[in-house]
Design an enzyme around this catalytic site. Sequence first.
Site, PDB file in Angstrom:
ATOM      1  CE  LYS A  91      -4.339   1.272   2.159  1.00  0.00           C
ATOM      2  NZ  LYS A  91      -5.123   1.268   0.932  1.00  0.00           N
TER       3      LYS A  91
HETATM    4  N1  PPE Z   1      -7.441  -2.412  -3.113  1.00  0.00           N
HETATM    5  C1  PPE Z   1      -6.981  -1.137  -3.061  1.00  0.00           C
HETATM    6  C2  PPE Z   1      -6.281  -0.576  -4.231  1.00  0.00           C
HETATM    7  C3  PPE Z   1      -7.186  -0.387  -1.890  1.00  0.00           C
HETATM    8  O1  PPE Z   1      -6.736   0.864  -1.841  1.00  0.00           O
HETATM    9  C4  PPE Z   1      -7.863  -0.970  -0.802  1.00  0.00           C
HETATM   10  C5  PPE Z   1      -8.095  -0.165   0.446  1.00  0.00           C
HETATM   11  C6  PPE Z   1      -8.317  -2.304  -0.906  1.00  0.00           C
HETATM   12  C7  PPE Z   1      -8.068  -2.992  -2.065  1.00  0.00           C
HETATM   13  C8  PPE Z   1      -8.961  -3.011   0.248  1.00  0.00           C
HETATM   14  O2  PPE Z   1      -7.990  -3.277   1.232  1.00  0.00           O
HETATM   15  P1  PPE Z   1      -8.371  -3.438   2.786  1.00  0.00           P
HETATM   16  O3  PPE Z   1      -8.797  -2.124   3.257  1.00  0.00           O
HETATM   17  O4  PPE Z   1      -7.126  -3.952   3.405  1.00  0.00           O
HETATM   18  O5  PPE Z   1      -9.455  -4.452   2.830  1.00  0.00           O
HETATM   19  N2  PPE Z   1      -8.224   1.219   0.244  1.00  0.00           N
HETATM   20  C9  PPE Z   1      -7.992   2.155   1.332  1.00  0.00           C
HETATM   21  C10 PPE Z   1      -7.808   3.561   0.837  1.00  0.00           C
HETATM   22  C11 PPE Z   1      -9.012   4.180   0.210  1.00  0.00           C
HETATM   23  C12 PPE Z   1      -8.817   5.648  -0.077  1.00  0.00           C
HETATM   24  O6  PPE Z   1      -9.557   6.156  -0.911  1.00  0.00           O
HETATM   25  O7  PPE Z   1      -7.976   6.300   0.539  1.00  0.00           O
HETATM   26  C13 PPE Z   1      -9.076   2.053   2.397  1.00  0.00           C
HETATM   27  O8  PPE Z   1     -10.125   1.469   2.139  1.00  0.00           O
HETATM   28  O9  PPE Z   1      -8.848   2.547   3.482  1.00  0.00           O
END
Ligand code: PPE
Length: 316
Positions: A157
């Site tokens: 991330k």
């Molecule tokens: N894919 C991406 C690209 C992504 O950014 C997130 C979270 C996920 C999948 C889901 O991951 P998880 O939260 O571990 O289940 N995105 C974060 C950032 C969003 C934003 O706009 O800033 C979030 O949901 O916090």
Amino acid sequence: MDQAELIWHNGEFVPWEDAKVHVLSHALHYGTGVFEGIRCYETERGPAVFRHADHLNRLAKSAELYYLGLPYSPEEIGEATRELIRRNGLGSCYIRPLAFRGYGSLGLYATDAPVDLIVAAFPWGAYLGEEGQKHGIRAKVSSWRRIGPGGLIPHAKASGQYLNSILAKTESTNAGYEEAILLDERGFVCEGSGENIYLVRDGEIVTPGHSSSILDSINRKSVIQIARDLGDTVVERDVARAELYLAEEIFLTGTAAELVPVREIDDHPIGEPGEITRHVQAKFVDALYGRAEEYLEWLDFVEVSTGADEPSKVSS
Ligand code: PPE
């Protein structure tokens, strides 16, 4: 955005408006940062951070993969975060830790620029709207492909990687949709701009696997476990684009978005949230709010003093 009183910045709690960086900070120029999106929920036993340790471990891994030495351990960041929630007097909130290469030098091999760390915690409502959580959203397959493992690290991330998500999200929003679904470099379904994706096909939940350039997601792990515990079959495999149109149900998960059904994709109707989406969503929300006994271990409770054990003042 909704503000809070304090932000934790390199070990200090500073007023929100004073948490600043120099304009020559390395990360501003090159995107050299790693971050987390975490949520805390107001439960019956007070605020609780969902899968806190898992998020902080992912932060540490993302940092390691991009050669950023974290100045604090996951445990120290966790303690700072609980204290930040207490000092800000927050219940349900979104937590954003960010480690980034700060001010010191520019150039690509700038290991002498320090790694700075902040944690912010503030109120943030349903990312794709409450209506979306109830009735589903309209999504569009993006013309932008998700970053591949040959050029960047989809599992991590990292700040700079989000330019890819921003291109996709901007395109889909400008076209009148609520979310973009990105295909991977091979043309298989990968994920949303900030969420993982799941389809129901012939009664089974199908989701792209780790070789499809997905983020190493925390909620994906949770939802797969919840679905299996509920007796559903979950298959991790490559998903062809047309399967989106053939799916009985589709939903997304992410920390900011939580669990959001998709009711239309590329103008193909999927319909109101189906049975499987609904029962997984209901249990997932119970887990987030500490109402599911079997998943209580996922919650990191923030001890908030009630003032009960403070010495009472006796007036004479
Ligand atoms: N894919 C991406 C690209 C992504 O950014 C997130 C979270 C996920 C999948 C889901 O991951 P998880 O939260 O571990 O289940 N995105 C974060 C950032 C969003 C934003 O706009 O800033 C979030 O949901 O916090």
